[in-house]
Design a protein around this motif. Structure first.
Motif, PDB file in Angstrom:
ATOM      1  N   ARG A 227      37.402  44.202  40.391  1.00 49.55           N
ATOM      2  CA  ARG A 227      38.745  44.387  39.835  1.00 49.55           C
ATOM      3  C   ARG A 227      39.501  45.472  40.596  1.00 49.55           C
ATOM      4  O   ARG A 227      40.664  45.281  40.978  1.00 49.55           O
ATOM      5  N   ASP A 228      38.847  46.612  40.820  1.00 48.24           N
ATOM      6  CA  ASP A 228      39.507  47.711  41.510  1.00 48.24           C
ATOM      7  C   ASP A 228      39.868  47.336  42.946  1.00 48.24           C
ATOM      8  O   ASP A 228      40.917  47.725  43.456  1.00 48.24           O
ATOM      9  N   THR A 229      38.984  46.576  43.603  1.00 49.40           N
ATOM     10  CA  THR A 229      39.268  46.139  44.972  1.00 49.40           C
ATOM     11  C   THR A 229      40.485  45.233  45.005  1.00 49.40           C
ATOM     12  O   THR A 229      41.366  45.366  45.857  1.00 49.40           O
ATOM     13  N   PHE A 230      40.558  44.325  44.028  1.00 56.32           N
ATOM     14  CA  PHE A 230      41.681  43.388  43.997  1.00 56.32           C
ATOM     15  C   PHE A 230      42.992  44.119  43.711  1.00 56.32           C
ATOM     16  O   PHE A 230      44.020  43.865  44.341  1.00 56.32           O
ATOM     17  N   LEU A 231      42.963  45.040  42.757  1.00 56.68           N
ATOM     18  CA  LEU A 231      44.172  45.792  42.427  1.00 56.68           C
ATOM     19  C   LEU A 231      44.617  46.668  43.597  1.00 56.68           C
ATOM     20  O   LEU A 231      45.812  46.903  43.797  1.00 56.68           O
ATOM     21  N   SER A 232      43.644  47.139  44.378  1.00 59.73           N
ATOM     22  CA  SER A 232      43.975  47.921  45.571  1.00 59.73           C
ATOM     23  C   SER A 232      44.742  47.069  46.575  1.00 59.73           C
ATOM     24  O   SER A 232      45.703  47.533  47.199  1.00 59.73           O
TER      25      SER A 232
END
Length: 268
Positions: A227-232
């Motif tokens: 999730r954090d990678t995608f939001l980044s």
């Protein structure tokens, strides 16, 4: 750390070819995919297996060519297109412009990387070289970035269970049977009974990881990491995280309503 020092650090096989066997990506992958002898642009989210493909390709090449002719660099530490041009200039000088294999991982970390790469092609820096480029920013890479250049795009998706099992457990020679062929499915299923314990263990791991390699992560679900990678990636492209979440929520609601509406009522 200087650029030359980084080059040396990321290519330990220049002094010890066997060091590639200690690479975490190589150790994790039990099988190597075929080496594609053409310039490649590998697209896909992080942890989907791009680096693993690059590193296992390097392992194969080290059995065929002089180690210094195989160059890998993770571009996370670079920021400007000038840095990328300088990097390739330094390396090509090192091998005196001879035949080489250049692997540029996560190149989308570099601003205007496509302009730098196009310059390197046009200026002849990449003559006698095969170039493998990977990137995670699917939005910027979905457009044609190097018109007229011999760089074939390949998209890496999360693995299906068959590929995941073959790579990380053991390779099974089992055919794909159509789901409507019940008799054929039962026949093939019986052949897999000796591997049932391995298949169940691999399936639990697959459900936790979602078909991603996740070679640098510990055991357990990694939903927050993805999730954090995608939001980044959303932030890097200047899009609104709030709007994105609203769109995804509406899509989920829409699909849920449509499926619920098509299900028969239990009492009628």
């Amino acid at each position: 750390m200087s650029l030359v020092s980084q080059m040396s650090f990321q290519n330990p096989w220049w002094t010890d070819p066997s060091s590639i066997e200690n690479d975490e990506h190589v150790r994790r992958a039990r099988y190597s995919l075929p080496v594609l002898r053409e310039n490649l642009l590998l697209l896909g989210p992080r942890q989907v297996g791009k680096t693993t493909y690059l590193k296992t390709t390097i392992r194969t090449l080290l059995q065929e060519v002089e180690p210094r002719k195989v160059f890998y660099f993770s571009c996370d530490s670079l920021s400007r297109r000038e840095d990328l041009v300088q990097l390739i200039h330094e390396y090509r000088t090192l091998v005196n412009g001879e035949e080489s294999f250049i692997f540029l991982d996560e190149i989308t970390s570099v601003r205007e990387w496509n302009i730098a790469l196009l310059h390197l092609f046009n200026a002849g820096y990449l003559r006698n070289s095969l170039v493998y480029v990977s990137g995670s920013s699917s939005i910027s890479l979905s457009r044609e970035t190097l018109p007229g250049r011999p760089l074939r795009k390949t998209v890496y998706y999360p693995l299906n269970f068959r590929m995941y099992f073959n790579l990380f457990s053991r390779k099974l020679e089992a055919p794909t049977v159509p789901v409507n062929d019940l008799e054929g499915m039962l026949g093939e299923a019986r052949k897999l009974l000796p591997y049932l314990s391995s298949l169940n263990k691999a399936l639990l791991d697959y459900l936790e990881r979602g078909g991603f390699f996740a070679t640098n992560l510990g055991p357990g679900p990694h939903y927050e990491t993805y999730r954090d990678t995608f939001l980044s990636e959303i932030a890097k492209t200047g899009r609104s995280e709030t709007i994105f979440k609203q769109i995804i929520s509406r899509i989920v609601e829409s699909y849920g309503s449509r499926i619920s509406g098509e299900l028969p009522h239990p009492h009628g």
